[in-house]
Motif scaffolding. Structure first.
Motif, PDB file in Angstrom:
ATOM      1  N   ASP A   3       0.804  -1.222   0.000  1.00 24.24           N
ATOM      2  CA  ASP A   3       0.000   0.000   0.000  1.00 24.24           C
ATOM      3  C   ASP A   3       0.837   1.271   0.000  1.00 24.24           C
ATOM      4  OD1 ASP A   3      -2.390  -1.158  -0.060  1.00 24.24           O
ATOM      5  OD2 ASP A   3      -3.100  -0.373   1.858  1.00 24.24           O
ATOM      6  N   TYR A   4       1.893   1.243   0.842  1.00 23.97           N
ATOM      7  CA  TYR A   4       2.642   2.486   0.968  1.00 23.97           C
ATOM      8  C   TYR A   4       3.408   2.830  -0.308  1.00 23.97           C
ATOM      9  CZ  TYR A   4       7.048   0.087   2.091  1.00 23.97           C
ATOM     10  OH  TYR A   4       8.172  -0.685   2.043  1.00 23.97           O
ATOM     11  N   GLN A   5       3.765   1.781  -1.093  1.00 23.04           N
ATOM     12  CA  GLN A   5       4.415   2.050  -2.384  1.00 23.04           C
ATOM     13  C   GLN A   5       3.438   2.758  -3.319  1.00 23.04           C
ATOM     14  OE1 GLN A   5       7.301   2.148  -3.446  1.00 23.04           O
ATOM     15  NE2 GLN A   5       8.390   1.078  -1.832  1.00 23.04           N
ATOM     16  N   LEU A   6       2.180   2.325  -3.263  1.00 23.89           N
ATOM     17  CA  LEU A   6       1.159   2.989  -4.077  1.00 23.89           C
ATOM     18  C   LEU A   6       0.965   4.431  -3.629  1.00 23.89           C
ATOM     19  CD1 LEU A   6      -1.774   0.443  -4.612  1.00 23.89           C
ATOM     20  CD2 LEU A   6       0.136   0.986  -6.088  1.00 23.89           C
ATOM     21  N   LEU A   7       0.947   4.613  -2.329  1.00 24.37           N
ATOM     22  CA  LEU A   7       0.777   5.975  -1.795  1.00 24.37           C
ATOM     23  C   LEU A   7       1.919   6.887  -2.246  1.00 24.37           C
ATOM     24  CD1 LEU A   7      -0.237   6.086   1.983  1.00 24.37           C
ATOM     25  CD2 LEU A   7      -1.225   7.375   0.096  1.00 24.37           C
ATOM     26  N   ILE A   8       3.134   6.333  -2.175  1.00 22.35           N
ATOM     27  CA  ILE A   8       4.303   7.110  -2.603  1.00 22.35           C
ATOM     28  C   ILE A   8       4.148   7.474  -4.075  1.00 22.35           C
ATOM     29  CG2 ILE A   8       6.804   6.999  -3.054  1.00 22.35           C
ATOM     30  CD1 ILE A   8       6.992   5.138  -0.564  1.00 22.35           C
ATOM     31  N   GLU A   9       3.724   6.500  -4.868  1.00 22.69           N
ATOM     32  CA  GLU A   9       3.574   6.757  -6.303  1.00 22.69           C
ATOM     33  C   GLU A   9       2.550   7.861  -6.560  1.00 22.69           C
ATOM     34  OE1 GLU A   9       2.255   3.451  -8.975  1.00 22.69           O
ATOM     35  OE2 GLU A   9       1.255   5.178  -9.881  1.00 22.69           O
ATOM     36  N   LEU A  10       1.421   7.798  -5.827  1.00 25.49           N
ATOM     37  CA  LEU A  10       0.389   8.833  -6.022  1.00 25.49           C
ATOM     38  C   LEU A  10       0.924  10.210  -5.649  1.00 25.49           C
ATOM     39  CD1 LEU A  10      -2.587   9.649  -6.594  1.00 25.49           C
ATOM     40  CD2 LEU A  10      -3.056   9.206  -4.176  1.00 25.49           C
ATOM     41  N   HIS A  11       1.665  10.256  -4.542  1.00 31.73           N
ATOM     42  CA  HIS A  11       2.058  11.562  -4.007  1.00 31.73           C
ATOM     43  C   HIS A  11       3.310  12.144  -4.649  1.00 31.73           C
ATOM     44  CE1 HIS A  11      -1.004  12.365  -1.064  1.00 31.73           C
ATOM     45  NE2 HIS A  11      -1.052  11.065  -0.847  1.00 31.73           N
ATOM     46  N   LYS A  12       4.181  11.282  -5.126  1.00 28.18           N
ATOM     47  CA  LYS A  12       5.446  11.854  -5.635  1.00 28.18           C
ATOM     48  C   LYS A  12       5.235  12.637  -6.934  1.00 28.18           C
ATOM     49  CE  LYS A  12       7.613   8.041  -8.146  1.00 28.18           C
ATOM     50  NZ  LYS A  12       8.677   7.049  -8.131  1.00 28.18           N
ATOM     51  N   ALA A  13       4.128  12.352  -7.623  1.00 31.26           N
ATOM     52  CA  ALA A  13       3.849  13.084  -8.860  1.00 31.26           C
ATOM     53  C   ALA A  13       3.331  14.498  -8.590  1.00 31.26           C
ATOM     54  CB  ALA A  13       2.828  12.305  -9.690  1.00 31.26           C
TER      55      ALA A  13
END
Ligand code: SAM
Length: 250
Positions: A3-13
């Motif tokens: 989950d946290y990898q997905l969160l990082i992906e959403l937020h880093k953009a």
């Protein structure tokens, strides 16, 4: 994918990973009476992909240690710094904010936007104090009640999410007790939440869901962010980030 990898992906953009704005960062610098007239050593703690770090690098004559515990965010910050010709001033440091490798009185300015809540305001202002020179400045944004009372639903929500939430006068008292002199305070306006953070994130939802085949994990992340946005829209009269500017006393 976790989950946290997905969160990082959403937020880093995003340009930023929390509410804020370049103008508001500049305003806080002005209130701290800091400009490019003298060389400064600065730490930007919980810098994310560096929205505030770049403002500081542009406006100050500073060496900036940009701290985050996510290397993905720091890599993007390094790219942006390079693109802006500011690499020389910015040193990324992948480290947790509760285990900083700094020495006593290293910094003229400690900056932290939308991040101190990760260890709590009380602990952050206490732990980080020793890294500041006497007379050095602390600039932090912190979730703050903007009225003396509020509806039960939002009161309960924030007590669950972040029990340290309080009114600005209480935060100022904490600063005073910890050996700082509060020099200024302002509330982040709505555009810092809506235009600079929530709207750009909402625009990324469809492609994010598409990339992850509308997986349960991706949908859960979008649902949680959407709930946060709806709560903000409903109760924004009662809370915001407060920006606190304080000077370290002896
Ligand atoms: N300051 C950035 C901004 O305003 O765009 C980021 C704000 S974001 C809400 C919080 C940041 O704190 C994230 O970049 C996250 O990775 C970082 N963070 C969370 N816990 C941390 C910890 N224990 N140590 C260092 N960074 C942390």
């Amino acid at each position: 994918m976790e989950d946290y990898q997905l969160l990082i992906e959403l937020h880093k953009a995003g340009q930023r990973q929390g509410p804020g704005g370049d103008e508001e960062s500049a305003k806080a610098l002005d209130m701290a009476l800091l400009d490019g007239s003298q060389p400064l050593h600065v730490a930007d703690i919980g810098c994310g992909t560096g929205a505030s770090t770049l403002v500081l690098a542009r406006r100050l004559n500073a060496r900036i240690t940009a701290v985050d515990f996510l290397q993905d965010f720091l890599d993007l910050l390094a790219e942006k710094a390079k693109g802006a010709g500011l690499s020389q001033q910015i040193q990324p440091l992948c480290c947790s904010m509760d285990a900083l490798p700094f020495g006593d009185q290293e910094f003229d300015l400690i900056w932290s936007e939308g991040a101190i809540y990760n260890i709590g305001f009380e602990r952050g202002i206490s732990d980080w104090r020793r890294y500041l020179k006497v007379g050095g400045m602390l600039v932090v944004s912190e979730i703050t009640w903007t009225t003396a009372s509020r509806p039960l639903e939002i009161q309960r929500h924030w007590e669950r999410e972040y029990p340290e939430i309080n009114v600005a006068s209480a935060k100022m008292q904490q600063l005073e007790k910890q050996g700082y002199a509060p020099m200024g305070y302002f509330v982040l306006p709505e555009n810092c939440w809506r235009d600079n953070y929530y709207r750009p994130m909402q625009k990324r939802f469809p492609a994010f869901l598409e990339r992850h085949g509308h997986s349960n994990e991706a949908q859960a992340i979008v649902a949680a962010e959407t709930e946060e946005i709806e709560l903000y829209e409903k109760y924004k009269a009662y809370y915001s980030y407060g920006v606190y500017i304080a000077k370290k006393l002896d």
